[in-house]
Enzyme design. Sequence first.
Site, PDB file in Angstrom:
ATOM      1  N   GLY A 191       0.849  -1.189   0.000  1.00 53.65           N
ATOM      2  CA  GLY A 191       0.000   0.000   0.000  1.00 53.65           C
ATOM      3  C   GLY A 191       0.880   1.233   0.000  1.00 53.65           C
ATOM      4  N   CYS A 251       5.269  -6.287   1.652  1.00 53.52           N
ATOM      5  CA  CYS A 251       5.628  -4.870   1.590  1.00 53.52           C
ATOM      6  C   CYS A 251       4.945  -4.094   2.722  1.00 53.52           C
ATOM      7  CB  CYS A 251       5.320  -4.312   0.208  1.00 53.52           C
ATOM      8  SG  CYS A 251       6.169  -2.758  -0.101  1.00 53.52           S
ATOM      9  N   TYR A 252       3.968  -3.230   2.405  1.00 53.48           N
ATOM     10  CA  TYR A 252       3.272  -2.506   3.492  1.00 53.48           C
ATOM     11  C   TYR A 252       2.686  -3.493   4.493  1.00 53.48           C
ATOM     12  CZ  TYR A 252       0.114   0.696   5.904  1.00 53.48           C
ATOM     13  OH  TYR A 252      -0.522   1.430   6.866  1.00 53.48           O
ATOM     14  N   HIS A 308       7.984  -8.104  -3.428  1.00 48.40           N
ATOM     15  CA  HIS A 308       6.693  -8.471  -4.027  1.00 48.40           C
ATOM     16  C   HIS A 308       6.781  -9.811  -4.766  1.00 48.40           C
ATOM     17  CE1 HIS A 308       4.556  -4.687  -3.279  1.00 48.40           C
ATOM     18  NE2 HIS A 308       5.749  -4.121  -3.401  1.00 48.40           N
ATOM     19  N   GLU A 324       4.421 -11.451  -5.912  1.00 44.22           N
ATOM     20  CA  GLU A 324       3.359 -11.545  -6.917  1.00 44.22           C
ATOM     21  C   GLU A 324       3.770 -10.970  -8.269  1.00 44.22           C
ATOM     22  OE1 GLU A 324       3.567  -9.536  -4.401  1.00 44.22           O
ATOM     23  OE2 GLU A 324       2.579  -7.604  -4.687  1.00 44.22           O
ATOM     24  N   SER A 381     -22.585 -10.499 -26.644  1.00 45.07           N
ATOM     25  CA  SER A 381     -21.882  -9.608 -27.573  1.00 45.07           C
ATOM     26  C   SER A 381     -20.936 -10.388 -28.474  1.00 45.07           C
ATOM     27  CB  SER A 381     -21.081  -8.570 -26.780  1.00 45.07           C
ATOM     28  OG  SER A 381     -19.984  -9.202 -26.142  1.00 45.07           O
ATOM     29  N   GLY A 382     -20.633 -11.611 -28.081  1.00 44.72           N
ATOM     30  CA  GLY A 382     -19.647 -12.387 -28.839  1.00 44.72           C
ATOM     31  C   GLY A 382     -18.255 -12.222 -28.250  1.00 44.72           C
ATOM     32  N   VAL A 417     -15.469 -12.451 -25.025  1.00 47.86           N
ATOM     33  CA  VAL A 417     -15.176 -13.630 -24.206  1.00 47.86           C
ATOM     34  C   VAL A 417     -16.153 -13.790 -23.033  1.00 47.86           C
ATOM     35  CG1 VAL A 417     -13.373 -14.818 -22.904  1.00 47.86           C
ATOM     36  CG2 VAL A 417     -12.749 -13.272 -24.750  1.00 47.86           C
ATOM     37  N   ASP A 418     -16.345 -12.715 -22.254  1.00 50.30           N
ATOM     38  CA  ASP A 418     -17.098 -12.871 -21.009  1.00 50.30           C
ATOM     39  C   ASP A 418     -18.546 -13.297 -21.256  1.00 50.30           C
ATOM     40  OD1 ASP A 418     -14.728 -11.961 -20.023  1.00 50.30           O
ATOM     41  OD2 ASP A 418     -15.443  -9.968 -19.491  1.00 50.30           O
ATOM     42  N   SER A 419     -19.230 -12.580 -22.158  1.00 43.97           N
ATOM     43  CA  SER A 419     -20.638 -12.940 -22.354  1.00 43.97           C
ATOM     44  C   SER A 419     -20.746 -14.296 -23.052  1.00 43.97           C
ATOM     45  CB  SER A 419     -21.398 -11.849 -23.107  1.00 43.97           C
ATOM     46  OG  SER A 419     -20.932 -11.706 -24.412  1.00 43.97           O
ATOM     47  N   SER A 420     -19.761 -14.655 -23.876  1.00 42.72           N
ATOM     48  CA  SER A 420     -19.809 -15.956 -24.557  1.00 42.72           C
ATOM     49  C   SER A 420     -19.672 -17.093 -23.546  1.00 42.72           C
ATOM     50  CB  SER A 420     -18.677 -16.079 -25.581  1.00 42.72           C
ATOM     51  OG  SER A 420     -18.844 -15.123 -26.585  1.00 42.72           O
ATOM     52  N   LYS A 474      -9.866 -12.974 -15.779  1.00 44.19           N
ATOM     53  CA  LYS A 474      -9.995 -13.175 -17.234  1.00 44.19           C
ATOM     54  C   LYS A 474      -9.359 -14.497 -17.698  1.00 44.19           C
ATOM     55  CE  LYS A 474     -11.304 -10.785 -20.923  1.00 44.19           C
ATOM     56  NZ  LYS A 474     -12.536  -9.994 -20.929  1.00 44.19           N
TER      57      LYS A 474
END
Length: 533
Positions: free
Chosen positions: A55, A82-83, A188, A190, A242-243, A245-248, A389
């Site tokens: 942070g 870190c923080y 970090h 990550e 919509s075609g 990725v997410d809505s598909s 994603k």
Amino acid sequence: MNREMVIVVDFGGQYNQLVARRVRECNVYCEIYSYRTDIEKIKEMNPKGIILTGGPNSCYEEDSPTYTKELFELGIPVLGLCYGAQLMQHILGGKVEKAHVREYGKTEVFVNPASPLFSGVGTPVSEAVPGVVCKDHEANSRETICWMSHFDYISQAAPGFTITAHTADCPVAAAENNEKRLYAIQFHPEVLHTQEGTKMLYNCVRGVCGCSGDWRMDSFVESSIQAIREKVGDGKVLLALSGAVDSSVAAGLLSRAIGKQLTCVFVDHGLLRKNEGDEVEAVFGPEGIFDLNFIRVNAQERYYSKLAGVTEPEQKRKIIGEEFIRVFEEEAKKIGAVDFLAQGTIYPDVVESGLGGESAVIKSHHNVGGLPDYVDFKEIIEPLRDLFKDEVRKAGLQLGIPEELVFRQPFPGPGLGIRIIGEVTAEKVRIVQDADAIYREEIANAGLDREINQYFAALTNMRSVGVMGDERTYDYAVALRAVKTIDFMTAEAAEIPFEVLNKVMNRIINEVKGVNRVFYDLTSKPPGTIEFE
Ligand code: XMP
């Protein structure tokens, strides 16, 4: 759902989502919560481990984000980064101060392999390193490259803690109280620049926390199908497809769960990429691989007439957005009341809307909150709300959605409407679709398609003189865009081999009627944007 989980407590660090993603890569489910979250809520969730993020503050200042000491007394392993590491030390009686030297960037860190976090990490230190301050574990320490970014440092570890890593400038790069399973790391793990960061996080969540690693996309798909069936019962669900990725993937998952109780409305606004409308129909339509009601609305002419004469980009966006609502509303009216409106919300949408962690920049997302009031529905259903994603893509592959759809590049909602400078016409859409298809084909042929994060052709509004055969031409110039980016907030033009660009240019000019020049856009973001509008 009672799943094995690690909780990330967010102190406003820029890498909050990255921490959670890396944990999930270890097949451990992970959620992000703000540091303002009450400890009782955390106890109720019964996590297997807790990670405190970085942070921007100094933990010794009065108004800085903090947490109750009880967090460290629950008997649940805690890893501070870190923080988060500094705060843990500060609260438990260590000392944190402003450093004389700011450490930033890739840094050589000496770790003690006896620490459970650093088991199997690093290579033996070959030579004595000048300037090494800490001698605690020098005898058997190993070196590894880590990403550092801090002004403050832990000058003294808290009582009961052993120092397990140091750098030339930082005497306490990591400390632990292994008996109480409390771990503080100044760097970090990550961030990918920390070469063995994933191993450290794996050691933490799979080793120290004892998670079994049951978070896998095949089991996610199975359990989601069950959960959707239970929630929906014999209700009706409506989804705007919509075609992308997410809505598909949401459509695929819902279809597997409830079949024809799902209706998908796909609005073809005539601003999609070449053949895209047919590709979406091939997967989700009557001849496709899913059982659902598929409604394709061919609204191309409607959009073109609304856009006629409009040149200002924001106005184009507004018209395209409003027209979508109108078309969807008409279809929804025909369908009548439904029980659920499905949305393809994913976890970053939730976090970035300020509903998950402590995002410094809180964006408003069109698909979280602001529910459409023109559809008659009782409840929202968001089957991908927990996924990042890359997990959505894996779930898509599990569901059998073709790779071309699953690995689609980001494509703006207003589509080619904003990749055509000036007025949008059917003719200009045809030009940019054809040029873009050639460009994408050649980038794929050159094996660059997964290397470049986003690339497309746009149509400038410039016409100029050229010669084709013996004839004078007065045609448009196409702009090619290709960028490398991690977060799409900043980007650099990709270095495409000249011969590839040359081939694309030749093909576009020969095959696309109405184009006589091709440019490559070298602009980075900032000052440019990724889109060309
Ligand atoms: P810019 O052009 O702002 O784009 O640098 C950053 C990323 O966002 C995408 N983009 C959009 N995505 N609706 C979307 O869903 C939009 O209106 C929109 N505008 C830009 C763009 O393609 C890039 O990936």
